[in-house]
Design a protein around this motif. Structure first.
Motif, PDB file in Angstrom:
ATOM      1  N   ALA A  13       0.840  -1.191   0.000  1.00 12.19           N
ATOM      2  CA  ALA A  13       0.000   0.000   0.000  1.00 12.19           C
ATOM      3  C   ALA A  13       0.880   1.247   0.000  1.00 12.19           C
ATOM      4  O   ALA A  13       1.894   1.308   0.708  1.00 12.19           O
ATOM      5  CB  ALA A  13      -0.917   0.001   1.211  1.00 12.19           C
ATOM      6  N   GLY A  14       0.480   2.209  -0.829  1.00 14.19           N
ATOM      7  CA  GLY A  14       1.271   3.425  -0.973  1.00 14.19           C
ATOM      8  C   GLY A  14       2.274   3.371  -2.110  1.00 14.19           C
ATOM      9  O   GLY A  14       2.845   4.399  -2.481  1.00 14.19           O
ATOM     10  N   SER A  16       3.705   2.137  -6.095  1.00 13.89           N
ATOM     11  CA  SER A  16       3.349   2.459  -7.475  1.00 13.89           C
ATOM     12  C   SER A  16       3.638   1.285  -8.391  1.00 13.89           C
ATOM     13  O   SER A  16       4.495   0.435  -8.096  1.00 13.89           O
ATOM     14  CB  SER A  16       4.155   3.673  -7.969  1.00 13.89           C
ATOM     15  N   ARG A  66      -4.741   9.591  -8.697  1.00 11.17           N
ATOM     16  CA  ARG A  66      -3.749   8.563  -8.357  1.00 11.17           C
ATOM     17  C   ARG A  66      -3.261   7.806  -9.592  1.00 11.17           C
ATOM     18  O   ARG A  66      -2.104   7.403  -9.645  1.00 11.17           O
ATOM     19  CB  ARG A  66      -4.346   7.560  -7.367  1.00 11.17           C
ATOM     20  N   ASN A  83      -0.322   5.164  -8.819  1.00 18.13           N
ATOM     21  CA  ASN A  83       0.402   5.654  -7.638  1.00 18.13           C
ATOM     22  C   ASN A  83      -0.503   5.587  -6.415  1.00 18.13           C
ATOM     23  O   ASN A  83      -1.721   5.460  -6.536  1.00 18.13           O
ATOM     24  CB  ASN A  83       0.867   7.085  -7.866  1.00 18.13           C
ATOM     25  N   SER A  84       0.112   5.696  -5.259  1.00 18.42           N
ATOM     26  CA  SER A  84      -0.630   5.687  -3.991  1.00 18.42           C
ATOM     27  C   SER A  84      -1.616   4.530  -3.939  1.00 18.42           C
ATOM     28  O   SER A  84      -2.802   4.700  -3.609  1.00 18.42           O
ATOM     29  CB  SER A  84      -1.367   7.018  -3.797  1.00 18.42           C
ATOM     30  N   LEU A  85      -1.136   3.374  -4.268  1.00 22.37           N
ATOM     31  CA  LEU A  85      -2.008   2.199  -4.350  1.00 22.37           C
ATOM     32  C   LEU A  85      -2.587   1.837  -2.987  1.00 22.37           C
ATOM     33  O   LEU A  85      -1.921   1.988  -1.948  1.00 22.37           O
ATOM     34  CB  LEU A  85      -1.243   1.025  -4.943  1.00 22.37           C
ATOM     35  N   GLU A  86      -3.801   1.346  -3.047  1.00 27.99           N
ATOM     36  CA  GLU A  86      -4.548   0.961  -1.850  1.00 27.99           C
ATOM     37  C   GLU A  86      -4.968  -0.496  -1.977  1.00 27.99           C
ATOM     38  O   GLU A  86      -5.097  -1.009  -3.096  1.00 27.99           O
ATOM     39  CB  GLU A  86      -5.796   1.844  -1.722  1.00 27.99           C
ATOM     40  N   ASP A  89      -7.484  -1.462  -4.513  1.00 30.31           N
ATOM     41  CA  ASP A  89      -7.122  -1.523  -5.932  1.00 30.31           C
ATOM     42  C   ASP A  89      -6.799  -2.932  -6.386  1.00 30.31           C
ATOM     43  O   ASP A  89      -6.594  -3.166  -7.584  1.00 30.31           O
ATOM     44  CB  ASP A  89      -5.909  -0.622  -6.204  1.00 30.31           C
ATOM     45  N   SER A 124      -1.627  -4.542   2.581  1.00 26.07           N
ATOM     46  CA  SER A 124      -1.732  -3.455   3.561  1.00 26.07           C
ATOM     47  C   SER A 124      -0.598  -3.504   4.567  1.00 26.07           C
ATOM     48  O   SER A 124       0.167  -4.442   4.609  1.00 26.07           O
ATOM     49  CB  SER A 124      -3.068  -3.556   4.293  1.00 26.07           C
TER      50      SER A 124
END
Length: 124
Positions: A13-14, A16, A66, A83-86, A89, A124
């Motif tokens: 998480a976070g 790219s 994002r 970017n800023s993947l969660e 996603d 996560s």
């Protein structure tokens, strides 16, 4: 036109990642291209789309700011920079080409050619 998506993988998480959608066929640069994703147990959902020239782009609200879609017609390739993947996603990502002027509305039914999916897992 035949499409092949690649670039998926496991990301924290976070982080790219950039997906690629390479097409075969001389008419690639006449098609708008879209990215869709399908998470386990969910329906396929629109992510982003780009016009044939690359001059117009469209995004789902969930990825706006994002993700960035772009294309290089000289390389017959469309990219999805994420970017800023969660963790939300996490999904199989598909690229598709449309012959419709309504491609930007995000309906998968107006996309005519589909590539195989590439898997993204965001931990996560």
């Amino acid at each position: 036109v035949q499409l092949q998506a690649s670039g998926g993988g496991l990301v924290q998480a976070g982080g790219s990642l950039r997906l690629s959608c390479r097409a075969s066929g001389r008419t690639f640069n006449s098609y708008p291209i879209g990215w869709f994703r399908q998470a386990p147990g969910k329906e396929r959902a629109f992510v982003a789309a780009v016009s044939w020239s690359g001059g117009n782009t469209y995004y789902a609200d969930s990825v706006k700011g994002r993700f960035t879609i772009s294309r290089d017609n000289a390389k017959n390739t469309v990219y999805l920079q994420m970017n800023s993947l969660e963790p939300e996603d996490t999904a199989a990502y598909y690229c598709a080409a449309s012959k419709s002027a309504s491609y930007s509305r995000g309906y998968s039914s107006v996309y005519d050619y589909w590539g195989q999916g590439t898997e993204l897992t965001v931990s996560s």
